[in-house]
Design an enzyme around this catalytic site. Structure first.
Site, short mmCIF file in Angstrom:
data_model
loop_
_atom_site.label_atom_id
_atom_site.label_comp_id
_atom_site.label_asym_id
_atom_site.label_seq_id
_atom_site.Cartn_x
_atom_site.Cartn_y
_atom_site.Cartn_z
CG HIS A 45 -5.84 1.80 5.27
ND1 HIS A 45 -5.37 2.76 6.13
CD2 HIS A 45 -4.84 0.91 5.10
CE1 HIS A 45 -4.13 2.46 6.46
NE2 HIS A 45 -3.78 1.34 5.85
CB SER A 92 5.27 -1.78 12.10
OG SER A 92 4.84 -0.46 12.38
CE LYS A 132 -0.17 3.15 4.87
NZ LYS A 132 -0.09 3.22 6.31
CD GLU A 178 -2.96 5.41 6.77
OE1 GLU A 178 -2.94 5.42 5.53
OE2 GLU A 178 -2.06 4.87 7.46
N GLY A 226 2.48 2.31 11.04
CA GLY A 226 3.40 3.43 10.96
C GLY A 226 4.12 3.75 12.26
CG ASN A 231 -1.76 1.22 1.37
OD1 ASN A 231 -1.80 2.05 0.46
ND2 ASN A 231 -2.45 1.37 2.50
CD GLU A 242 -3.35 -2.41 7.39
OE1 GLU A 242 -2.28 -2.69 6.83
OE2 GLU A 242 -3.91 -1.32 7.27
P1 13P Z 1 3.09 0.49 7.81
O1 13P Z 1 3.65 -0.81 7.23
O2 13P Z 1 3.82 1.69 7.36
O3 13P Z 1 2.94 0.38 9.30
O4 13P Z 1 1.61 0.64 7.22
C1 13P Z 1 0.74 -0.41 7.31
C2 13P Z 1 -0.48 -0.10 6.53
O5 13P Z 1 -1.27 0.75 6.90
C3 13P Z 1 -0.70 -0.82 5.26
O6 13P Z 1 -1.97 -0.60 4.75
#
Ligand code: 13P
Length: 252
Positions: free
Chosen positions: A95, A212, A11, A97, A173, A9, A167
């Site tokens: 997601h 992560s 982002k 976010e 993150g 992803n 997740e």
């Molecule tokens: P990170 O791997 O940066 O923690 O992000 C995970 C994520 O949100 C994947 O969709």
């Protein structure tokens, strides 16, 4: 269906030219293996360029979001049919976010899942608890609620076209991934809920872990029989670390 699935992803990272470089680097390094499926989710504006570079390769294209309507006066939104035409196979829905920064409700997520499936896109449906919810012992009830409301009205056959991504919000993150035990416990609960409530065959369910994931912790996570792969954020922005994670996912 390969039993391992790794999704990157991206982002809101990579301009079109940067996206082209990243996918070319991944393609140059990646040796496909029948036990692993690989997909990338670039930002909307880079989908076409990446789609072209993925033609005749084994890597699948995913979108990071979609709107639930076919067309109309929805300024700034993108429909499932538009994504299909760009060559998207998958779409990330729900997601954290989107849920937290853009206030997407379980109801909106449910509509998006229905719309994506209706247009032949395979959703990667994300669920996960916040830190406060985990600390209050609510992880399982939050996960069950997100599953029940997100998947409302879908049939068993629809579920065969959905990948679940667990997740935990506190792991995204932060550099602090869930432990194998923490992830396995939630994955097992998700799997048994899908078997009980949607009558699914447990071997047909793909549940990814996200939060992560790095080349350093991926191997241990993939050793859990309940973890079918990873939804990778930061570590997928570097071709070497993404391909390394895909390699660690090779099984059998
Ligand atoms: P990170 O791997 O940066 O923690 O992000 C995970 C994520 O949100 C994947 O969709």
């Amino acid at each position: 269906m390969p039993n391992r699935f790794i999704v990157g992803n991206w982002k809101m990272h990579k301009t079109i030219s940067q996206a082209e470089t990243l996918i070319q680097d991944i393609l140059a390094m990646y040796q496909p293996h029948p036990s692993v499926e690989l997909a990338v989710a670039p930002p909307y504006v880079a989908l076409q360029a990446v789609s072209q570079l993925l033609t005749n390769t084994s890597i699948k294209l995913a979108a990071q979001n979609v709107y639930a309507k076919n067309e109309g006066a929805f300024t700034g939104e993108i429909s499932p049919a538009m994504l299909k035409e760009l060559g998207c196979h998958y779409v990330i829905i729900g997601h954290s976010e989107r849920r937290h920064l853009f206030r997407e409700s379980d109801h909106i997520i449910n509509e998006k899942l229905h719309a994506a499936l209706h247009h032949g896109l395979q959703p990667i449906f994300c669920i996960g608890e916040c830190l406060e919810e985990r600390e209050a012992g609510q992880t399982h009830s939050v996960i069950q609620h997100q599953l029940q409301t997100g998947l409302a009205g879908l049939e068993t056959q629809d579920l065969h076209n959905i990948t679940i991504a667990y997740e935990p919000v506190w792991a995204i993150g932060t550099g602090q991934a869930a432990t194998v035990e923490q992830a396995t416990e939630v994955h097992a609960a998700i799997r048994s809920s899908l078997v009980t409530h949607w009558n699914m065959d447990s071997t047909q369910i793909r549940i990814l872990y996200g939060g992560s994931v790095t080349p350093e912790n991926a191997q241990a996570l993939f050793q859990s029989p309940h973890i079918n792969g990873a939804l990778v954020g930061k570590a997928c922005l570097n071709s070497e670390s993404f391909v390394k994670i895909a390699k660690l996912a090779i099984s059998g």
